[in-house]
Enzyme design. Sequence first.
Site, PDB file in Angstrom:
ATOM      1  N   CYS A  81       1.215   6.083  12.246  1.00 60.91           N
ATOM      2  CA  CYS A  81       1.022   5.179  13.384  1.00 60.91           C
ATOM      3  C   CYS A  81       1.125   5.902  14.715  1.00 60.91           C
ATOM      4  CB  CYS A  81       2.049   4.050  13.341  1.00 60.91           C
ATOM      5  SG  CYS A  81       1.932   3.039  11.853  1.00 60.91           S
ATOM      6  N   HIS A  86       0.807  -1.227   0.000  1.00 63.30           N
ATOM      7  CA  HIS A  86       0.000   0.000   0.000  1.00 63.30           C
ATOM      8  C   HIS A  86       0.838   1.275   0.000  1.00 63.30           C
ATOM      9  CE1 HIS A  86       0.009   1.648   4.228  1.00 63.30           C
ATOM     10  NE2 HIS A  86       0.526   0.459   4.464  1.00 63.30           N
TER      11      HIS A  86
END
EC number: 2.8.1.7
Length: 404
Positions: free
Chosen positions: A328, A205
Amino acid sequence: MKNPIYLDYAATTPVEFKVAKKMMNYLTIDGIFGNPASRSHKFGWEAEEVIDIARNEISELIGSDSREIVFTSGATEANNLAIKGIAFFHRKKGNHIITSKTEHKSVLDACRYLESVGFSVTYLTPKNNGIIDLNDLKKNINKNTILVSIMHVNNETGIIQDITNISKICRSHDIFFHVDATQSVGKIAINLKNLFVDLMSFSAHKIYGPKGIGGLYVRRKPRVRLSALSHGGGHERGMRAGTLPVHQIVGMGESFKLARKKINDDFIHLTNLRNDLWNGIKNIEEVYLNSDLKQGAPHILNVSFNYIEGESLIMALKDLAISSGSACTSSSLEPSYVLRALGIKDELAHSSIRFSIGRFTTKEEIQHTVKSVHKSIHRLRALSPLWEMFKSGVDLNSIEWDHT
């Protein structure tokens, strides 16, 4: 021009239309939907064949043998498999691991877990430019060192590490070398045939493929052995159990194929747009570059705008999809641990913005971004008491703030 403008390509990329279209042929009854582990009929044979084709496309991009590719759910799992897999399999040989303070959380958290079960981990502090000091690496190697794990391109700053010389150091000490190449594969040329890299993680991705699929390169000659983290079925040469998602793997293979064809054009495109962006904002007062234009990947530009909170600027720039760090960790209110490890003070780390551009970014979008940044910086600083004090000549470092 779409609104908002997407400038968070380091977090994820849109799937290429050609990739998405191809994936649709491997989902329904009209396509190739079989389980590649079903080797007693045509449906399984066809599925296995297209997976082999995808492995070949992936290996072509990174310069490996297709048999060295192990499919995972993404780079996070690949990092965990590499680090924990080597640690547990080779525990009798040694229990010391070396990494750096600026690695992705999936590497750092895996290492902290290993510390909790008896392993010793050394976290190297990079130089202020983000580069690992090779002499520092050598000094920290001891007789119990079994693994060095260093990322190729930093996901927040774009800094490129010298994995060629790091790999030579590791090989000379008979130590396994793992590279997290999530941000470099498909953007910077990699040829594993010319590197002493034993394991390398990557994800689809990040290069216009689907989410939920990635891979781990595991060297065959000399053979690298590791312990599996999941069991049941013996898939992926016993290293990663679970039915292979054919449509995702096909999409990954296609995205790697396209990346191989477009890597040179993409590099030029990204470099030009990144330079245009920096040239358009570098003359703003109290702006600091946390990336390196010469030693950095072309798709990431990390900038601090002093006396403005990064989160405030993100809210002001509603027409831009940007981040204040790694996807993240961007929800955390703590300043970037990566920037702090580079010696950047908390105030500047708090004011940092990561712009990451991609294949679909246009020159018009960069021009609009430059105008939006200038406008928002001017407006926010006009409201900032700290900026007013700074402009009045007050030394803000000399003030003792009351934190009660």
